[in-house]
Design a protein around this motif. Structure first.
Motif, PDB file in Angstrom:
ATOM      1  N   LEU A  76       1.197  -1.481  -0.163  1.00  0.00           N
ATOM      2  CA  LEU A  76       0.136   0.064   0.244  1.00  0.00           C
ATOM      3  C   LEU A  76       1.019   1.282   0.091  1.00  0.00           C
ATOM      4  CD1 LEU A  76      -2.227  -1.001   2.695  1.00  0.00           C
ATOM      5  CD2 LEU A  76      -2.944  -0.991   0.259  1.00  0.00           C
ATOM      6  N   HIS A  77       2.354   0.927   0.181  1.00  0.00           N
ATOM      7  CA  HIS A  77       3.036   2.614   0.092  1.00  0.00           C
ATOM      8  C   HIS A  77       2.679   3.424  -1.060  1.00  0.00           C
ATOM      9  CE1 HIS A  77       5.750  -0.062  -3.139  1.00  0.00           C
ATOM     10  NE2 HIS A  77       5.777   1.147  -3.492  1.00  0.00           N
ATOM     11  N   ASP A  78       2.256   3.188  -2.654  1.00  0.00           N
ATOM     12  CA  ASP A  78       2.203   3.915  -3.063  1.00  0.00           C
ATOM     13  C   ASP A  78       0.689   4.280  -3.742  1.00  0.00           C
ATOM     14  OD1 ASP A  78       4.267   5.217  -3.717  1.00  0.00           O
ATOM     15  OD2 ASP A  78       4.882   3.596  -5.477  1.00  0.00           O
ATOM     16  N   ILE A  79      -0.137   3.748  -2.711  1.00  0.00           N
ATOM     17  CA  ILE A  79      -1.582   4.169  -2.923  1.00  0.00           C
ATOM     18  C   ILE A  79      -2.800   5.121  -3.404  1.00  0.00           C
ATOM     19  CG2 ILE A  79      -2.453   4.513   0.261  1.00  0.00           C
ATOM     20  CD1 ILE A  79      -4.399   2.039  -2.349  1.00  0.00           C
ATOM     21  N   GLY A  80      -2.075   6.833  -2.417  1.00  0.00           N
ATOM     22  CA  GLY A  80      -1.866   7.824  -2.627  1.00  0.00           C
ATOM     23  C   GLY A  80      -1.791   8.041  -4.310  1.00  0.00           C
TER      24      GLY A  80
ATOM     25  N   TYR B 244      -1.604  -2.580  12.954  1.00  0.00           N
ATOM     26  CA  TYR B 244      -1.370  -3.089  11.387  1.00  0.00           C
ATOM     27  C   TYR B 244      -1.641  -1.804  10.707  1.00  0.00           C
ATOM     28  CZ  TYR B 244      -2.220  -3.838   6.491  1.00  0.00           C
ATOM     29  OH  TYR B 244      -2.549  -3.668   5.051  1.00  0.00           O
ATOM     30  N   ILE B 245      -2.641  -0.786  11.006  1.00  0.00           N
ATOM     31  CA  ILE B 245      -2.750  -0.301  10.359  1.00  0.00           C
ATOM     32  C   ILE B 245      -2.153   1.137  10.300  1.00  0.00           C
ATOM     33  CG2 ILE B 245      -4.867   2.086  10.493  1.00  0.00           C
ATOM     34  CD1 ILE B 245      -5.845  -0.384   9.475  1.00  0.00           C
ATOM     35  N   GLU B 246      -1.823   1.278  11.254  1.00  0.00           N
ATOM     36  CA  GLU B 246      -0.574   2.887  11.748  1.00  0.00           C
ATOM     37  C   GLU B 246       0.457   2.448  10.650  1.00  0.00           C
ATOM     38  OE1 GLU B 246      -0.745   5.534  13.496  1.00  0.00           O
ATOM     39  OE2 GLU B 246      -2.866   4.983  13.648  1.00  0.00           O
ATOM     40  N   MET B 247       1.075   1.078  10.701  1.00  0.00           N
ATOM     41  CA  MET B 247       1.850   0.883  10.242  1.00  0.00           C
ATOM     42  C   MET B 247       1.835   1.168   8.601  1.00  0.00           C
ATOM     43  SD  MET B 247       4.822  -2.410  10.038  1.00  0.00           S
ATOM     44  CE  MET B 247       5.201  -2.209  11.648  1.00  0.00           C
ATOM     45  N   ALA B 248       0.784   0.958   8.161  1.00  0.00           N
ATOM     46  CA  ALA B 248       0.470   0.767   6.911  1.00  0.00           C
ATOM     47  C   ALA B 248       0.400   2.718   6.549  1.00  0.00           C
ATOM     48  CB  ALA B 248      -1.219   0.615   5.898  1.00  0.00           C
ATOM     49  N   HIS B 249      -0.491   3.555   7.725  1.00  0.00           N
ATOM     50  CA  HIS B 249       0.236   4.745   7.432  1.00  0.00           C
ATOM     51  C   HIS B 249       1.069   5.755   7.789  1.00  0.00           C
ATOM     52  CE1 HIS B 249      -0.124   9.175   9.173  1.00  0.00           C
ATOM     53  NE2 HIS B 249      -0.642   8.971   7.799  1.00  0.00           N
ATOM     54  N   ASP B 250       1.802   5.044   7.913  1.00  0.00           N
ATOM     55  CA  ASP B 250       3.432   5.279   8.450  1.00  0.00           C
ATOM     56  C   ASP B 250       4.715   5.370   6.843  1.00  0.00           C
ATOM     57  OD1 ASP B 250       2.642   6.460  10.648  1.00  0.00           O
ATOM     58  OD2 ASP B 250       3.807   5.058  11.698  1.00  0.00           O
ATOM     59  N   VAL B 251       3.654   4.021   6.145  1.00  0.00           N
ATOM     60  CA  VAL B 251       4.929   3.455   5.133  1.00  0.00           C
ATOM     61  C   VAL B 251       4.305   4.068   3.999  1.00  0.00           C
ATOM     62  CG1 VAL B 251       4.417   1.034   3.199  1.00  0.00           C
ATOM     63  CG2 VAL B 251       5.007   1.288   6.027  1.00  0.00           C
ATOM     64  N   ALA B 252       2.638   4.609   4.121  1.00  0.00           N
ATOM     65  CA  ALA B 252       2.369   5.260   2.889  1.00  0.00           C
ATOM     66  C   ALA B 252       3.239   6.996   3.244  1.00  0.00           C
ATOM     67  CB  ALA B 252       0.746   5.300   2.358  1.00  0.00           C
ATOM     68  N   LYS B 253       2.471   7.425   4.241  1.00  0.00           N
ATOM     69  CA  LYS B 253       2.719   8.752   4.127  1.00  0.00           C
ATOM     70  C   LYS B 253       4.440   9.025   3.809  1.00  0.00           C
ATOM     71  CE  LYS B 253       1.379  12.726   6.423  1.00  0.00           C
ATOM     72  NZ  LYS B 253       0.613  13.154   8.062  1.00  0.00           N
ATOM     73  N   TYR B 254       5.350   8.305   4.478  1.00  0.00           N
ATOM     74  CA  TYR B 254       6.366   9.302   4.710  1.00  0.00           C
ATOM     75  C   TYR B 254       7.778   7.778   4.218  1.00  0.00           C
ATOM     76  CZ  TYR B 254       4.595  11.053   9.538  1.00  0.00           C
ATOM     77  OH  TYR B 254       3.045  11.736  10.368  1.00  0.00           O
ATOM     78  N   HIS B 255       7.822   7.235   3.296  1.00  0.00           N
ATOM     79  CA  HIS B 255       8.283   6.536   2.205  1.00  0.00           C
ATOM     80  C   HIS B 255       9.173   7.030   1.233  1.00  0.00           C
ATOM     81  CE1 HIS B 255       5.463   6.524  -0.833  1.00  0.00           C
ATOM     82  NE2 HIS B 255       5.827   6.156  -1.517  1.00  0.00           N
ATOM     83  N   HIS B 256       8.937   8.106   1.590  1.00  0.00           N
ATOM     84  CA  HIS B 256       9.631   9.556   0.700  1.00  0.00           C
ATOM     85  C   HIS B 256      10.773   9.877   1.211  1.00  0.00           C
ATOM     86  CE1 HIS B 256       9.155   8.294  -3.322  1.00  0.00           C
ATOM     87  NE2 HIS B 256       7.500   8.727  -3.095  1.00  0.00           N
ATOM     88  N   GLU B 257      10.577  10.464   2.795  1.00  0.00           N
ATOM     89  CA  GLU B 257      11.767  11.250   4.258  1.00  0.00           C
ATOM     90  C   GLU B 257      12.522  10.979   3.604  1.00  0.00           C
ATOM     91  OE1 GLU B 257       9.859  13.266   5.072  1.00  0.00           O
ATOM     92  OE2 GLU B 257       7.654  13.215   5.796  1.00  0.00           O
TER      93      GLU B 257
ATOM     94  N   ASP C  30       5.237  18.555  -7.622  1.00  0.00           N
ATOM     95  CA  ASP C  30       4.089  18.917  -6.512  1.00  0.00           C
ATOM     96  C   ASP C  30       3.233  17.977  -6.065  1.00  0.00           C
ATOM     97  OD1 ASP C  30       6.259  20.436  -5.440  1.00  0.00           O
ATOM     98  OD2 ASP C  30       4.956  22.687  -6.847  1.00  0.00           O
ATOM     99  N   ILE C  31       2.049  18.030  -7.517  1.00  0.00           N
ATOM    100  CA  ILE C  31       1.453  17.108  -7.411  1.00  0.00           C
ATOM    101  C   ILE C  31       1.716  15.549  -7.298  1.00  0.00           C
ATOM    102  CG2 ILE C  31      -1.104  16.305  -8.699  1.00  0.00           C
ATOM    103  CD1 ILE C  31      -0.633  19.209 -10.124  1.00  0.00           C
ATOM    104  N   MET C  32       2.989  15.080  -8.105  1.00  0.00           N
ATOM    105  CA  MET C  32       2.994  13.932  -7.528  1.00  0.00           C
ATOM    106  C   MET C  32       3.414  13.509  -6.030  1.00  0.00           C
ATOM    107  SD  MET C  32       3.842  10.533  -8.748  1.00  0.00           S
ATOM    108  CE  MET C  32       3.675  11.008 -10.894  1.00  0.00           C
ATOM    109  N   LYS C  33       4.502  14.394  -5.811  1.00  0.00           N
ATOM    110  CA  LYS C  33       4.534  14.574  -4.181  1.00  0.00           C
ATOM    111  C   LYS C  33       3.818  14.445  -3.314  1.00  0.00           C
ATOM    112  CE  LYS C  33       7.031  17.532  -4.322  1.00  0.00           C
ATOM    113  NZ  LYS C  33       8.725  18.560  -2.766  1.00  0.00           N
ATOM    114  N   SER C  34       2.489  14.912  -4.016  1.00  0.00           N
ATOM    115  CA  SER C  34       1.260  14.861  -2.571  1.00  0.00           C
ATOM    116  C   SER C  34       0.870  13.245  -2.639  1.00  0.00           C
ATOM    117  CB  SER C  34       0.290  15.932  -3.246  1.00  0.00           C
ATOM    118  OG  SER C  34      -0.477  15.131  -4.395  1.00  0.00           O
ATOM    119  N   HIS C  35       1.195  12.880  -3.495  1.00  0.00           N
ATOM    120  CA  HIS C  35       0.862  11.366  -2.980  1.00  0.00           C
ATOM    121  C   HIS C  35       0.880  10.884  -2.008  1.00  0.00           C
ATOM    122  CE1 HIS C  35       4.846  10.234  -4.461  1.00  0.00           C
ATOM    123  NE2 HIS C  35       4.358   7.890  -3.254  1.00  0.00           N
ATOM    124  N   ALA C  36       1.814  11.394  -1.637  1.00  0.00           N
ATOM    125  CA  ALA C  36       2.349  10.596  -0.162  1.00  0.00           C
ATOM    126  C   ALA C  36       1.464  10.930   0.759  1.00  0.00           C
ATOM    127  CB  ALA C  36       4.141  11.368   0.250  1.00  0.00           C
TER     128      ALA C  36
END
Length: 441
Positions: free
Chosen positions: A292-296, A342-355, A317-323
């Protein structure tokens, strides 16, 4: 047999209820005994204080009468007489208060005698004061010795006797209370023991007769949980496939990155790195969250997602918004799933994998261990696979160059420990990629 069991249970329940009612009554009795004892103590203290005040007033009255007799100045007489009158009135009130509070008839009778004499005592006091004021000092002294002093002695003696009896009653009441409380506690313990025994028997009967029911319910619960878990995972796979359907080039990306993150996390566990975080639950949740890392990217327009050339600053900028969008989607779509970790980890993976480790990433510019560990692992897997994969905007990169970029980015883009674990896995990664290519061929 079933009817007999039912009769046993009903009988035991009735007995338990009876014992519990007995315990309630006993506790109420204990409370009543305690309150009665406390009230007796308070009454005794009040009475003793009242008697002490009476004795003090008698002493002051006697002292003032003698001062009146020995006084030679007429101007001082009114002051003595006014104070003596106040003390006599106060004694009358104290006698009334004490008479009301004494519960014992014998004590009340003794007190009543000196209370009746108090009227005569006040008259005799007036006589002494008149004699003293008129100058008949010797007659006044004689009258004090014959009339007043005996009354003083009688009052003090009676009050001392009453006080002694009050102390004896207090000791007796304390003993009776202790005996009553002991008996009540003993009865309560017995009742509790009976209730405990009955409950133990009931539990034994129910456990024997209800074992099959409990086993059946446990099996049903297990099956239900298994179905829920399967449904949850199917949801995850379905959402990942939805992403793959929008960009055919990245279809295999989900599979490869899921394999990479699992291997990296297990290598960290084997090395003892981040041992407080990387356990079996972490490994399972990460493997399930990685797809789910690129679900955005669902919210990124096709014109940008599939653009063959370089993106403009606005498009990037639009592409980066997917995180950030991905994190929100996880909460909105999967918020009802019970596995919160699990929900928290899925959220963190999707939102922060480009940090990035040095803080130059997006969407929040987190740095170092501010970035969740699951996202730091996902970052290495995501970048490496993007480098070696063909995309609409670039050709695939040779493995040697991809590994060189990962090594160069240690400490800037990537967590050194996480990137180091991935680099150690190079033989396994290359073997896996060869097998993937062969299967696709």
């Amino acid at each position: 047999m079933r009817k007999m069991t039912l009769h046993i249970l009903v009988s035991m329940i009735i007995a338990s209820v009876a014992c519990m009612l007995g315990i309630v009554l006993l506790m109420s009795n204990i409370n009543s005994i305690s309150k009665q004892y406390e009230e007796n103590i308070r009454r005794s203290v009040r009475n003793q204080k009242t008697m002490s005040n009476i004795s003090e007033d008698i002493y002051q009255t006697e002292s003032l009468v003698w001062q009146h007799i020995v006084n030679e100045e007429d101007s001082a007489y009114p002051q003595y007489e006014e104070r003596i009158a106040e003390l006599l009135e106060e004694m009358s009130e104290l006698f009334e208060e004490l008479e009301e509070n004494l519960g014992d008839d014998t004590d009340a009778a003794m007190l009543h005698t000196i209370v009746k004499q108090h009227v005569g005592f006040k008259s005799n006091t007036d006589v002494v004061l008149d004699l003293s004021r008129s100058g008949s000092k010797q007659s006044a002294q004689y009258y004090v010795g014959m009339k007043l002093n005996p009354y003083f002695d009688d009052v003090n003696e009676t009050l001392t006797e009453i006080n002694g009896k009050l102390e004896e009653k207090g000791e007796t009441a304390a003993t009776e209370m202790e005996e009553g409380l002991y008996a009540a506690r003993l009865a309560a313990v017995v009742c509790l023991g009976v209730v405990g025994f009955i409950l133990a028997v009931c539990i034994g009967v129910v456990s024997r007769r209800g074992k099959s029911i409990v086993d059946q319910q446990a099996e049903e619960l297990k099956n239900h949980q298994q179905r829920v878990m399967e449904l949850q995972y199917n949801t995850i796979v379905g959402m990942a496939n939805l992403i793959e359907g929008r960009d055919e080039d990245t279809g295999e990306h989900v599979k490869r990155t899921s394999w990479f993150v699992d291997k990296i996390a297990r290598e960290l566990a084997a090395e003892g790195v981040y041992r407080e975080q990387v356990d079996e639950t972490f490994l399972e949740n990460l493997w399930k969250a990685a797809p789910l890392h690129d679900i955005g990217k669902i919210k990124v327009p096709d014109g940008i997602l599939k653009k063959p050339g370089k993106l403009s600053a606005e498009e990037f900028d639009i592409m980066k918004s997917h995180a950030a969008e991905g994190g929100e989607i996880i909460y909105e779509v999967m918020g009802g799933i019970e596995e919160r970790e699990y929900i928290e980890m899925a959220h963190d993976v999707a939102k922060y994998h480009h940090e990035k480790w040095d803080g130059s990433g997006y969407p929040e510019g987190l740095a170092g261990e501010e970035i969740p560990l699951c996202a730091r692992i996902m970052a290495v897997a995501d970048v490496f696979d993007a480098l070696i994969s063909k995309r609409c905007y670039k050709a695939s990169m040779p493995l040697e160059k991809a590994y060189a970029i990962i090594e160069e980015s240690v400490g800037s883009h990537f967590d050194p420990a996480v990137a180091g674990a991935f680099l150690k896995l190079r033989p396994e990664v290359e073997q896996y990629l060869r097998e993937m290519n062969e299967n696709n061929i």
